[in-house]
Design a protein around this motif. Sequence first.
Motif, PDB file in Angstrom:
ATOM      1  N   ALA A   1       0.855  -1.179   0.000  1.00 20.92           N
ATOM      2  CA  ALA A   1       0.000   0.000   0.000  1.00 20.92           C
ATOM      3  C   ALA A   1       0.891   1.229   0.000  1.00 20.92           C
ATOM      4  CB  ALA A   1      -0.907   0.010   1.228  1.00 20.92           C
ATOM      5  N   LEU A   2       0.753   2.059  -1.015  1.00 19.58           N
ATOM      6  CA  LEU A   2       1.513   3.301  -1.132  1.00 19.58           C
ATOM      7  C   LEU A   2       0.546   4.471  -0.996  1.00 19.58           C
ATOM      8  CD1 LEU A   2       3.926   5.125  -1.893  1.00 19.58           C
ATOM      9  CD2 LEU A   2       3.439   4.606  -4.313  1.00 19.58           C
ATOM     10  N   HIS A   3       0.673   5.224   0.081  1.00 19.19           N
ATOM     11  CA  HIS A   3      -0.172   6.389   0.328  1.00 19.19           C
ATOM     12  C   HIS A   3       0.605   7.658   0.005  1.00 19.19           C
ATOM     13  CE1 HIS A   3      -3.158   4.320   3.325  1.00 19.19           C
ATOM     14  NE2 HIS A   3      -3.244   3.866   2.085  1.00 19.19           N
ATOM     15  N   CYS A   4       0.107   8.435  -0.956  1.00 20.72           N
ATOM     16  CA  CYS A   4       0.769   9.661  -1.378  1.00 20.72           C
ATOM     17  C   CYS A   4      -0.048  10.880  -0.969  1.00 20.72           C
ATOM     18  CB  CYS A   4       0.962   9.676  -2.889  1.00 20.72           C
ATOM     19  SG  CYS A   4       2.019   8.347  -3.518  1.00 20.72           S
ATOM     20  N   GLN A   5       0.655  11.933  -0.569  1.00 20.70           N
ATOM     21  CA  GLN A   5       0.034  13.221  -0.304  1.00 20.70           C
ATOM     22  C   GLN A   5       0.615  14.250  -1.268  1.00 20.70           C
ATOM     23  OE1 GLN A   5       2.063  11.864   2.530  1.00 20.70           O
ATOM     24  NE2 GLN A   5       0.413  10.324   2.540  1.00 20.70           N
ATOM     25  N   GLU A   6      -0.159  15.296  -1.523  1.00 22.34           N
ATOM     26  CA  GLU A   6       0.206  16.333  -2.497  1.00 22.34           C
ATOM     27  C   GLU A   6       0.504  15.705  -3.850  1.00 22.34           C
ATOM     28  OE1 GLU A   6       2.944  19.362  -1.327  1.00 22.34           O
ATOM     29  OE2 GLU A   6       2.142  19.500   0.698  1.00 22.34           O
ATOM     30  N   PHE A   7      -0.271  14.695  -4.199  1.00 19.71           N
ATOM     31  CA  PHE A   7      -0.057  13.994  -5.465  1.00 19.71           C
ATOM     32  C   PHE A   7      -0.388  14.943  -6.617  1.00 19.71           C
ATOM     33  CE2 PHE A   7      -0.850  10.898  -8.822  1.00 19.71           C
ATOM     34  CZ  PHE A   7       0.242  10.059  -8.652  1.00 19.71           C
ATOM     35  N   GLY A   8       0.554  15.070  -7.539  1.00 17.16           N
ATOM     36  CA  GLY A   8       0.379  15.989  -8.655  1.00 17.16           C
ATOM     37  C   GLY A   8       1.047  17.326  -8.445  1.00 17.16           C
ATOM     38  N   GLY A   9       1.582  17.570  -7.245  1.00 15.89           N
ATOM     39  CA  GLY A   9       2.295  18.815  -6.988  1.00 15.89           C
ATOM     40  C   GLY A   9       1.383  19.998  -6.714  1.00 15.89           C
ATOM     41  N   LYS A  10       1.975  21.183  -6.739  1.00 18.83           N
ATOM     42  CA  LYS A  10       1.252  22.401  -6.403  1.00 18.83           C
ATOM     43  C   LYS A  10       0.243  22.796  -7.474  1.00 18.83           C
ATOM     44  CE  LYS A  10       3.661  22.866  -2.653  1.00 18.83           C
ATOM     45  NZ  LYS A  10       3.039  22.574  -1.342  1.00 18.83           N
ATOM     46  N   ASN A  11       0.565  22.520  -8.719  1.00 19.05           N
ATOM     47  CA  ASN A  11      -0.313  22.868  -9.836  1.00 19.05           C
ATOM     48  C   ASN A  11      -0.748  21.593 -10.531  1.00 19.05           C
ATOM     49  OD1 ASN A  11      -1.588  23.822 -12.146  1.00 19.05           O
ATOM     50  ND2 ASN A  11      -0.149  25.499 -12.445  1.00 19.05           N
ATOM     51  N   TYR A  12      -1.848  21.033 -10.080  1.00 19.56           N
ATOM     52  CA  TYR A  12      -2.271  19.714 -10.566  1.00 19.56           C
ATOM     53  C   TYR A  12      -2.578  19.748 -12.057  1.00 19.56           C
ATOM     54  CZ  TYR A  12      -3.946  14.958  -9.898  1.00 19.56           C
ATOM     55  OH  TYR A  12      -4.074  13.583  -9.943  1.00 19.56           O
ATOM     56  N   GLU A  13      -3.245  20.795 -12.505  1.00 11.57           N
ATOM     57  CA  GLU A  13      -3.634  20.872 -13.911  1.00 11.57           C
ATOM     58  C   GLU A  13      -2.419  20.833 -14.830  1.00 11.57           C
ATOM     59  OE1 GLU A  13      -6.679  23.453 -16.748  1.00 11.57           O
ATOM     60  OE2 GLU A  13      -6.035  24.247 -14.802  1.00 11.57           O
ATOM     61  N   ALA A  14      -1.370  21.554 -14.435  1.00  8.51           N
ATOM     62  CA  ALA A  14      -0.148  21.580 -15.237  1.00  8.51           C
ATOM     63  C   ALA A  14       0.618  20.269 -15.159  1.00  8.51           C
ATOM     64  CB  ALA A  14       0.742  22.735 -14.784  1.00  8.51           C
ATOM     65  N   SER A  15       0.359  19.478 -14.114  1.00 10.53           N
ATOM     66  CA  SER A  15       1.120  18.244 -13.891  1.00 10.53           C
ATOM     67  C   SER A  15       0.402  16.989 -14.350  1.00 10.53           C
ATOM     68  CB  SER A  15       1.443  18.100 -12.391  1.00 10.53           C
ATOM     69  OG  SER A  15       2.164  19.205 -11.916  1.00 10.53           O
ATOM     70  N   MET A  16      -0.750  17.124 -15.002  1.00  9.40           N
ATOM     71  CA  MET A  16      -1.552  15.955 -15.356  1.00  9.40           C
ATOM     72  C   MET A  16      -0.769  14.931 -16.173  1.00  9.40           C
ATOM     73  SD  MET A  16      -4.562  15.944 -14.058  1.00  9.40           S
ATOM     74  CE  MET A  16      -5.473  14.840 -15.122  1.00  9.40           C
ATOM     75  N   SER A  17       0.010  15.403 -17.147  1.00  9.30           N
ATOM     76  CA  SER A  17       0.766  14.462 -17.983  1.00  9.30           C
ATOM     77  C   SER A  17       1.824  13.738 -17.165  1.00  9.30           C
ATOM     78  CB  SER A  17       1.422  15.200 -19.156  1.00  9.30           C
ATOM     79  OG  SER A  17       2.326  16.191 -18.690  1.00  9.30           O
ATOM     80  N   HIS A  18       2.432  14.430 -16.207  1.00  8.66           N
ATOM     81  CA  HIS A  18       3.431  13.812 -15.342  1.00  8.66           C
ATOM     82  C   HIS A  18       2.778  12.797 -14.413  1.00  8.66           C
ATOM     83  CE1 HIS A  18       5.996  16.774 -16.998  1.00  8.66           C
ATOM     84  NE2 HIS A  18       5.606  17.780 -16.232  1.00  8.66           N
ATOM     85  N   VAL A  19       1.566  13.093 -13.971  1.00  6.23           N
ATOM     86  CA  VAL A  19       0.820  12.158 -13.124  1.00  6.23           C
ATOM     87  C   VAL A  19       0.558  10.866 -13.878  1.00  6.23           C
ATOM     88  CG1 VAL A  19      -1.426  11.727 -12.038  1.00  6.23           C
ATOM     89  CG2 VAL A  19      -0.241  13.900 -11.646  1.00  6.23           C
ATOM     90  N   ASP A  20       0.088  10.987 -15.092  1.00  9.96           N
ATOM     91  CA  ASP A  20      -0.214   9.805 -15.907  1.00  9.96           C
ATOM     92  C   ASP A  20       1.036   8.958 -16.131  1.00  9.96           C
ATOM     93  OD1 ASP A  20      -2.813  10.677 -16.065  1.00  9.96           O
ATOM     94  OD2 ASP A  20      -2.586  11.588 -18.057  1.00  9.96           O
ATOM     95  N   LYS A  21       2.161   9.617 -16.367  1.00  9.81           N
ATOM     96  CA  LYS A  21       3.410   8.902 -16.602  1.00  9.81           C
ATOM     97  C   LYS A  21       3.862   8.173 -15.347  1.00  9.81           C
ATOM     98  CE  LYS A  21       8.144   9.629 -18.238  1.00  9.81           C
ATOM     99  NZ  LYS A  21       9.134  10.648 -18.709  1.00  9.81           N
ATOM    100  N   PHE A  22       3.720   8.820 -14.200  1.00 11.22           N
ATOM    101  CA  PHE A  22       4.109   8.220 -12.928  1.00 11.22           C
ATOM    102  C   PHE A  22       3.282   6.962 -12.648  1.00 11.22           C
ATOM    103  CE2 PHE A  22       3.731   7.818  -8.295  1.00 11.22           C
ATOM    104  CZ  PHE A  22       5.054   7.914  -7.886  1.00 11.22           C
TER     105      PHE A  22
END
Length: 457
Positions: free
Chosen positions: A50-71
């Motif tokens: 079980a991996l629990h993440c906080q602040e997932f996507g960083g400070k600007n989630y909208e700008a980080s969407m592609s990075h989220v998908d890659k992760f």
Amino acid sequence: MAVKGAAAGAGVLLVTANVGSLFDDPENLQKNWLREFYQVVHAHKPHFMALHCQEFGGKNYEASMSHVDKFVKELLSSDAMKDYNRARVYLDENYKSQEHFTALGSFYFLHESLKNIYQFDFKAKKYKKVTGKEIYSDTLESTPMLEKEKFPQDYFPECKWSRKGFIRTRWCITDCAFDLVNIHLFHDASNLIAWETSPSVYSGIRHKALGYVLDRIIDQRFEKVSYFVFGDFNFRLDAKAVVETLCAKATMQTVRAADTNEVVKLIFRESDNDRKVMLQLEKKLFDYFNQDVFRDNNGTALLEFDRELSVFKDRLYELDISFPPSYPYSEDSSQGKQYMNTRCPAWCDRILMSHSAKELILKSENDEKIVIYDHIGPNVCMGDHKEKDAFGTRRSSTKQHCSEEGRNGSIQKHTVVTAVSRRPQCHILRLLIVHYASASGLCSRKASHTSLSCMFM
């Protein structure tokens, strides 16, 4: 100590990581972070993670969407995870909803050798067998396999927009049921305000929020089970007491704003030694002249000021801390062991458990000696939080059978009489707690939280 097979009991790895900084420098920091994570997986070979993440996507989630998908794609398809043929991923991506967005991400991975594992459906009130790999995002409020809440705004009125909250899931592995709660509590908005009272007003806010979560997970809606709560609690040292101790022989100078007369800075100077400055304190500055006090003997001399959990001693248990404060580590990649001078270093990232969960992993005092609770990557920078781990062995004297068709999702208990112990124990054998640490060489300039905490059962 590696898992030797499901027959001996399921190995469970619990991990917590504030990953906000990973998405500021995805090309470098994400790769390094994932490498450290895979090394933990390889070393302990858990059956369930079980991996629990906080602040997932960083400070600007909208700008980080592609990075989220890659992760997410990397975690699910990497060669290091090839033996985990089932997965559940829950991502709170609804960043446009200030009312609901928590920026929490919960990942669960199941090893191919693990045969009997079920997840609880909170709406149908029954367990369902876990098969395949599934990702849930956007509006998690309608997902029946979890409970998600964002804390009410009036819990932290000083903050106009907060992403703090929790996600709860329930699992049944080898006939043992337990809740896993991903949590992110409120931070200290101002060092000056935190210093004013003991305990601080922020400690009271976190107390209220954590109490709310604990009340929710043991209320009358569902069968009570053991639980593990792990995430970024933002627990801080008692600032007033710490300053009084570190600056016991110092004199204090108060600096006020010319227009409002508001205190904007406190300067503590030695009474002699040419009145050397020992500490400067501002809203977002905690500049102490000797950081070694937070690192020597892993900073354990300061544990007496780590008091926030003591309020919940009747409800929560934590293994002994023997690692340095997990936050705030430097964002400079060449300063893996250096703390930033923004906050007083503290053990923010923790793995806690109910006392019944403690019974799953610690049957006697001797068991505590084989459980590791420590940070990972002491020389590797992965952001502003660091990792911790714990490892142990437990045998079972009671089985809790999770029925898919169980009435109201209840657990059918069948006691197995043994000569070892009459206390109920679930059939989970090993526990590892790991908290991701920041360390030199892997940190981006903007990384500040590098915590990953894990539990291996």
